[in-house]
Design a protein around this motif. Sequence first.
Motif, PDB file in Angstrom:
ATOM      1  N   VAL A  20       0.367  -7.934   6.181  1.00  0.00           N
ATOM      2  CA  VAL A  20       1.588  -8.439   5.539  1.00  0.00           C
ATOM      3  C   VAL A  20       1.228  -9.125   4.222  1.00  0.00           C
ATOM      4  O   VAL A  20       1.847  -8.886   3.186  1.00  0.00           O
ATOM      5  N   GLU A  21       0.216  -9.953   4.265  1.00  0.00           N
ATOM      6  CA  GLU A  21      -0.249 -10.626   3.050  1.00  0.00           C
ATOM      7  C   GLU A  21      -0.760  -9.606   2.032  1.00  0.00           C
ATOM      8  O   GLU A  21      -0.483  -9.718   0.830  1.00  0.00           O
ATOM      9  N   LEU A  22      -1.478  -8.605   2.504  1.00  0.00           N
ATOM     10  CA  LEU A  22      -1.993  -7.569   1.612  1.00  0.00           C
ATOM     11  C   LEU A  22      -0.855  -6.763   0.978  1.00  0.00           C
ATOM     12  O   LEU A  22      -0.890  -6.473  -0.220  1.00  0.00           O
ATOM     13  N   ILE A  23       0.168  -6.443   1.745  1.00  0.00           N
ATOM     14  CA  ILE A  23       1.321  -5.713   1.200  1.00  0.00           C
ATOM     15  C   ILE A  23       1.989  -6.541   0.102  1.00  0.00           C
ATOM     16  O   ILE A  23       2.318  -6.022  -0.966  1.00  0.00           O
ATOM     17  N   ARG A  24       2.164  -7.835   0.340  1.00  0.00           N
ATOM     18  CA  ARG A  24       2.734  -8.716  -0.690  1.00  0.00           C
ATOM     19  C   ARG A  24       1.887  -8.695  -1.957  1.00  0.00           C
ATOM     20  O   ARG A  24       2.409  -8.621  -3.069  1.00  0.00           O
ATOM     21  N   ASP A  25       0.575  -8.758  -1.778  1.00  0.00           N
ATOM     22  CA  ASP A  25      -0.348  -8.753  -2.913  1.00  0.00           C
ATOM     23  C   ASP A  25      -0.272  -7.423  -3.673  1.00  0.00           C
ATOM     24  O   ASP A  25      -0.223  -7.404  -4.902  1.00  0.00           O
ATOM     25  N   ILE A  26      -0.254  -6.328  -2.945  1.00  0.00           N
ATOM     26  CA  ILE A  26      -0.170  -5.006  -3.582  1.00  0.00           C
ATOM     27  C   ILE A  26       1.123  -4.899  -4.380  1.00  0.00           C
ATOM     28  O   ILE A  26       1.126  -4.458  -5.534  1.00  0.00           O
ATOM     29  N   LYS A  27       2.231  -5.287  -3.790  1.00  0.00           N
ATOM     30  CA  LYS A  27       3.523  -5.176  -4.467  1.00  0.00           C
ATOM     31  C   LYS A  27       3.601  -6.097  -5.690  1.00  0.00           C
ATOM     32  O   LYS A  27       4.264  -5.771  -6.666  1.00  0.00           O
ATOM     33  N   ALA A  28       2.916  -7.233  -5.645  1.00  0.00           N
ATOM     34  CA  ALA A  28       2.894  -8.121  -6.809  1.00  0.00           C
ATOM     35  C   ALA A  28       2.098  -7.493  -7.952  1.00  0.00           C
ATOM     36  O   ALA A  28       2.471  -7.609  -9.114  1.00  0.00           O
ATOM     37  N   ARG A  29       1.004  -6.816  -7.614  1.00  0.00           N
ATOM     38  CA  ARG A  29       0.146  -6.207  -8.627  1.00  0.00           C
ATOM     39  C   ARG A  29       0.650  -4.846  -9.086  1.00  0.00           C
ATOM     40  O   ARG A  29       0.551  -4.506 -10.253  1.00  0.00           O
ATOM     41  N   ARG A  30       1.103  -4.066  -8.118  1.00  0.00           N
ATOM     42  CA  ARG A  30       1.527  -2.688  -8.403  1.00  0.00           C
ATOM     43  C   ARG A  30       2.840  -2.404  -7.676  1.00  0.00           C
ATOM     44  O   ARG A  30       2.862  -1.757  -6.634  1.00  0.00           O
ATOM     45  N   PRO A  31       3.963  -2.909  -8.203  1.00  0.00           N
ATOM     46  CA  PRO A  31       5.239  -2.758  -7.496  1.00  0.00           C
ATOM     47  C   PRO A  31       5.656  -1.312  -7.271  1.00  0.00           C
ATOM     48  O   PRO A  31       6.406  -1.025  -6.348  1.00  0.00           O
ATOM     49  N   ASP A  32       5.134  -0.395  -8.070  1.00  0.00           N
ATOM     50  CA  ASP A  32       5.483   1.015  -7.938  1.00  0.00           C
ATOM     51  C   ASP A  32       4.621   1.770  -6.930  1.00  0.00           C
ATOM     52  O   ASP A  32       4.910   2.918  -6.605  1.00  0.00           O
ATOM     53  N   LEU A  33       3.556   1.153  -6.425  1.00  0.00           N
ATOM     54  CA  LEU A  33       2.641   1.841  -5.512  1.00  0.00           C
ATOM     55  C   LEU A  33       3.273   1.955  -4.128  1.00  0.00           C
ATOM     56  O   LEU A  33       3.599   0.938  -3.497  1.00  0.00           O
ATOM     57  N   PRO A  34       3.452   3.178  -3.628  1.00  0.00           N
ATOM     58  CA  PRO A  34       3.996   3.323  -2.278  1.00  0.00           C
ATOM     59  C   PRO A  34       2.990   2.862  -1.219  1.00  0.00           C
ATOM     60  O   PRO A  34       1.786   3.024  -1.381  1.00  0.00           O
ATOM     61  N   ILE A  35       3.544   2.296  -0.159  1.00  0.00           N
ATOM     62  CA  ILE A  35       2.720   1.774   0.939  1.00  0.00           C
ATOM     63  C   ILE A  35       3.242   2.311   2.259  1.00  0.00           C
ATOM     64  O   ILE A  35       4.445   2.334   2.512  1.00  0.00           O
ATOM     65  N   ILE A  36       2.295   2.718   3.114  1.00  0.00           N
ATOM     66  CA  ILE A  36       2.600   3.043   4.506  1.00  0.00           C
ATOM     67  C   ILE A  36       1.924   1.964   5.339  1.00  0.00           C
ATOM     68  O   ILE A  36       0.715   1.758   5.233  1.00  0.00           O
ATOM     69  N   ALA A  37       2.695   1.278   6.153  1.00  0.00           N
ATOM     70  CA  ALA A  37       2.155   0.249   7.044  1.00  0.00           C
ATOM     71  C   ALA A  37       1.865   0.883   8.404  1.00  0.00           C
ATOM     72  O   ALA A  37       2.602   1.768   8.852  1.00  0.00           O
ATOM     73  N   MET A  38       0.786   0.432   9.046  1.00  0.00           N
ATOM     74  CA  MET A  38       0.432   0.910  10.388  1.00  0.00           C
ATOM     75  C   MET A  38       0.359  -0.273  11.335  1.00  0.00           C
ATOM     76  O   MET A  38      -0.115  -1.348  10.945  1.00  0.00           O
ATOM     77  N   SER A  39       0.801  -0.052  12.570  1.00  0.00           N
ATOM     78  CA  SER A  39       0.666  -1.108  13.566  1.00  0.00           C
ATOM     79  C   SER A  39       0.689  -0.533  14.966  1.00  0.00           C
ATOM     80  O   SER A  39       1.420   0.410  15.242  1.00  0.00           O
ATOM     81  N   GLY A  40      -0.104  -1.120  15.812  1.00  0.00           N
ATOM     82  CA  GLY A  40      -0.057  -0.826  17.237  1.00  0.00           C
ATOM     83  C   GLY A  40       0.547  -1.995  17.984  1.00  0.00           C
ATOM     84  O   GLY A  40       0.520  -2.058  19.201  1.00  0.00           O
ATOM     85  N   GLY A  41       1.089  -2.944  17.223  1.00  0.00           N
ATOM     86  CA  GLY A  41       1.608  -4.170  17.835  1.00  0.00           C
ATOM     87  C   GLY A  41       0.466  -5.133  18.085  1.00  0.00           C
ATOM     88  O   GLY A  41      -0.696  -4.847  17.802  1.00  0.00           O
ATOM     89  N   TRP A  42       0.803  -6.258  18.592  1.00  0.00           N
ATOM     90  CA  TRP A  42      -0.206  -7.266  18.880  1.00  0.00           C
ATOM     91  C   TRP A  42       0.324  -8.177  19.964  1.00  0.00           C
ATOM     92  O   TRP A  42       1.425  -8.722  19.838  1.00  0.00           O
ATOM     93  N   ARG A  43      -0.436  -8.283  21.027  1.00  0.00           N
ATOM     94  CA  ARG A  43      -0.022  -9.075  22.179  1.00  0.00           C
ATOM     95  C   ARG A  43       1.381  -8.679  22.601  1.00  0.00           C
ATOM     96  O   ARG A  43       1.621  -7.556  22.988  1.00  0.00           O
TER      97      ARG A  43
END
Length: 120
Positions: A56-79
């Motif tokens: 989540v923090e990394l996505i925020r950082d990426i969008k701040a630096r490169r707002p046009d860069l598409p992102i795919i998030a992955m998750s298996g959940g947690w607890r």
Amino acid sequence: MVDDDVTLLQAIAQILGAESFEVVLADQPNLATQFLNNLNVDLAIVDIFMPERDGVELIRDIKARRPDLPIIAMSGGWRSINPDTVLEMARALGAEAGLIKPFDRATLTATVAEVLGRRP
């Protein structure tokens, strides 16, 4: 692509490489940030739960630096956290798509193609 699971990184790189995508792997979010600063990438695939720094923090950082860069998030959940909830949060932060782990080859390649505007 960034995930702390090196085996998963290698498997995804092999799948996407077979589809003619060039893949850069990072097993730590800070390494991914260095790559984003120094390389011209077309897409970021980010795991949400990592030990050093969460996705989540990394996505925020990426969008701040490169707002046009598409992102795919992955998750298996947690607890007790449902992966769908995690991916909704990632989309709210700017991720264009989400993958729930485990996912199959077809789902991965179709999601990447869709986000990049290519036909699968």
